[in-house]
Scaffold this active site. Sequence first.
Site, mmCIF file in Angstrom:
data_model
loop_
_atom_site.group_PDB
_atom_site.id
_atom_site.type_symbol
_atom_site.label_atom_id
_atom_site.label_comp_id
_atom_site.label_asym_id
_atom_site.label_seq_id
_atom_site.Cartn_x
_atom_site.Cartn_y
_atom_site.Cartn_z
ATOM 1 N N LYS A 83 2.180 -61.162 25.921
ATOM 2 C CA LYS A 83 2.145 -59.714 25.697
ATOM 3 C C LYS A 83 1.365 -59.474 24.411
ATOM 4 C CE LYS A 83 4.193 -55.877 27.404
ATOM 5 N NZ LYS A 83 4.630 -55.554 28.762
ATOM 6 N N GLY A 186 7.835 -39.679 34.624
ATOM 7 C CA GLY A 186 6.440 -39.975 34.319
ATOM 8 C C GLY A 186 5.793 -40.748 35.456
ATOM 9 N N VAL A 188 6.273 -43.564 36.738
ATOM 10 C CA VAL A 188 7.175 -44.229 37.683
ATOM 11 C C VAL A 188 8.194 -43.227 38.253
ATOM 12 C CG1 VAL A 188 8.862 -46.065 38.008
ATOM 13 C CG2 VAL A 188 6.983 -46.401 36.393
HETATM 14 P P1 NAD Z 1 5.549 -42.391 31.185
HETATM 15 O O1 NAD Z 1 5.193 -42.362 29.748
HETATM 16 O O2 NAD Z 1 4.517 -42.018 32.207
HETATM 17 O O3 NAD Z 1 6.795 -41.404 31.448
HETATM 18 C C1 NAD Z 1 7.962 -41.422 30.686
HETATM 19 C C2 NAD Z 1 8.709 -40.109 30.967
HETATM 20 O O4 NAD Z 1 9.981 -40.207 30.329
HETATM 21 C C3 NAD Z 1 8.025 -38.874 30.401
HETATM 22 O O5 NAD Z 1 8.059 -37.843 31.378
HETATM 23 C C4 NAD Z 1 8.897 -38.487 29.181
HETATM 24 O O6 NAD Z 1 8.933 -37.086 28.960
HETATM 25 C C5 NAD Z 1 10.238 -39.010 29.622
HETATM 26 N N1 NAD Z 1 11.152 -39.361 28.539
HETATM 27 C C6 NAD Z 1 10.885 -39.974 27.362
HETATM 28 N N2 NAD Z 1 12.032 -40.159 26.655
HETATM 29 C C7 NAD Z 1 13.029 -39.646 27.402
HETATM 30 C C8 NAD Z 1 14.415 -39.553 27.240
HETATM 31 N N3 NAD Z 1 15.020 -40.019 26.150
HETATM 32 N N4 NAD Z 1 15.148 -38.948 28.218
HETATM 33 C C9 NAD Z 1 14.552 -38.473 29.334
HETATM 34 N N5 NAD Z 1 13.221 -38.559 29.549
HETATM 35 C C10 NAD Z 1 12.479 -39.140 28.601
HETATM 36 O O7 NAD Z 1 6.137 -43.847 31.462
HETATM 37 P P2 NAD Z 1 6.167 -44.631 32.842
HETATM 38 O O8 NAD Z 1 4.883 -45.296 33.086
HETATM 39 O O9 NAD Z 1 6.739 -43.741 33.895
HETATM 40 O O10 NAD Z 1 7.209 -45.790 32.498
HETATM 41 C C11 NAD Z 1 8.586 -45.499 32.355
HETATM 42 C C12 NAD Z 1 9.316 -46.728 31.833
HETATM 43 O O11 NAD Z 1 9.152 -47.824 32.749
HETATM 44 C C13 NAD Z 1 8.790 -47.259 30.491
HETATM 45 O O12 NAD Z 1 9.876 -47.783 29.781
HETATM 46 C C14 NAD Z 1 7.838 -48.376 30.889
HETATM 47 O O13 NAD Z 1 7.724 -49.350 29.868
HETATM 48 C C15 NAD Z 1 8.548 -48.936 32.092
HETATM 49 N N6 NAD Z 1 7.661 -49.605 33.040
HETATM 50 C C16 NAD Z 1 6.620 -48.906 33.585
HETATM 51 C C17 NAD Z 1 5.791 -49.527 34.517
HETATM 52 C C18 NAD Z 1 4.654 -48.778 35.164
HETATM 53 O O14 NAD Z 1 4.142 -49.244 36.194
HETATM 54 N N7 NAD Z 1 4.222 -47.632 34.639
HETATM 55 C C19 NAD Z 1 6.030 -50.869 34.878
HETATM 56 C C20 NAD Z 1 7.130 -51.556 34.313
HETATM 57 C C21 NAD Z 1 7.925 -50.896 33.383
#
Ligand code: NAD
Length: 362
Positions: A83, A186, A188
């Site tokens: 990472k 977001g 996901v």
């Molecule tokens: P993103 O940044 O697109 O969306 C995150 C969402 O969460 C946003 O809408 C934000 O407003 C909301 N948010 C932030 N803090 C919050 C809280 N305390 N309470 C409620 N909502 C809150 O992120 P993403 O790509 O959807 O990823 C989400 C999580 O999954 C992250 O932790 C990321 O590391 C993990 N993840 C994502 C992927 C991927 O394919 N995108 C893969 C593995 C893990």
Amino acid sequence: MSEDQILSMLEAWDGDGVVLRFDKPTGTWMVIALHSSALGPPTGGTRLKVYPGLRDAVRDAMRLAEGMTYKWAGLGLEYGGGKAVLAITSPLDAAERRGLMHRYGKLLETLGTFFTGADLGTSAVDIAHMAERSGQVLGINRESGEAMDPGPFTARGVLAGIKAAVRHLDGAEGLAGKSVLVQGLGGVGRPLGRLLAAEGAEVLLCDAQLERAERMAEQIGGRAVPSNRVFTERCDVFSPCAVGGVLNEETISTLGCRIVAGSANNQLQVEDDADRLAKWGVLYVPDYIVNAGGAMAISLINDGMHDRDQLFQRVDRIGEAVAGILEEAAASRSTPLATARRRVDRLLADHEETLAPSSGLA
Ligand code: NAD
């Protein structure tokens, strides 16, 4: 920040090593943590973030790299754990950012050992800029130069994991009538919410921006839940898809769900929280298994699989992996987290003395 503390952390780490490079034009530390190449080349996302100090950036990269070793091995994929973090000191403008990505891409190319893609803070545009300088960047369409969005694949894997957990607890096929609360709408959470609605689940939606949850609830026929009720709300499944550390001593004893399965990385504040969840009667599906759909799809695309339906079918197998872990955990009276770790440790021990097999990444 103390240099000594960083050195002791590097000395104590059981990983392969850490590469540090200071980027003078932007004042950014580039940190690449290589945890294990036992199963294949170290591969993991690149995170861009402001950290309190270099020590925190190095620690984060190491912890995340270790997580990647477990994620790949847990899925039986031939990649190793790695990472990177780009520890910026303040937000960069577009030109500074592009320059940083180019110089980081050059570093990746020089190293030639670490494969990477997007992570928290890095966008499709950043990834495309890295790829202009390096072939070590995954999830890029080399013809169009565009980066793929892993979110829908991650969501699909989370859905498969949720279904497996519900089947494990209730013997139910499908999610009709089950309530699932998605925290974070977001990349996901949005596709996951839609998939759940299509499955006939009762979908509860929560986001730091309440309007986002309300708007989506209207679109898919779900219900918005304000942030202050996210842990206590009664539901079958709580799916954290926002930030890490949401399951801790304080929140676990307030949970209103029976199952936790979501995409956020490092959902447990400390490992003991897995025992705490079990004692509270909540089935916890390890995050690094259930959230691997995006990483899996990117690696499969890199290995030449481009058909979207075929990719979704492969990602759906996360459900089988989850079912296997939950069954073994129940049979051995341990937590799913301890079971997943044991499985991976067994696999890594088998490979310890072997050279990394060919992964098709070259
Ligand atoms: P993103 O940044 O697109 O969306 C995150 C969402 O969460 C946003 O809408 C934000 O407003 C909301 N948010 C932030 N803090 C919050 C809280 N305390 N309470 C409620 N909502 C809150 O992120 P993403 O790509 O959807 O990823 C989400 C999580 O999954 C992250 O932790 C990321 O590391 C993990 N993840 C994502 C992927 C991927 O394919 N995108 C893969 C593995 C893990």
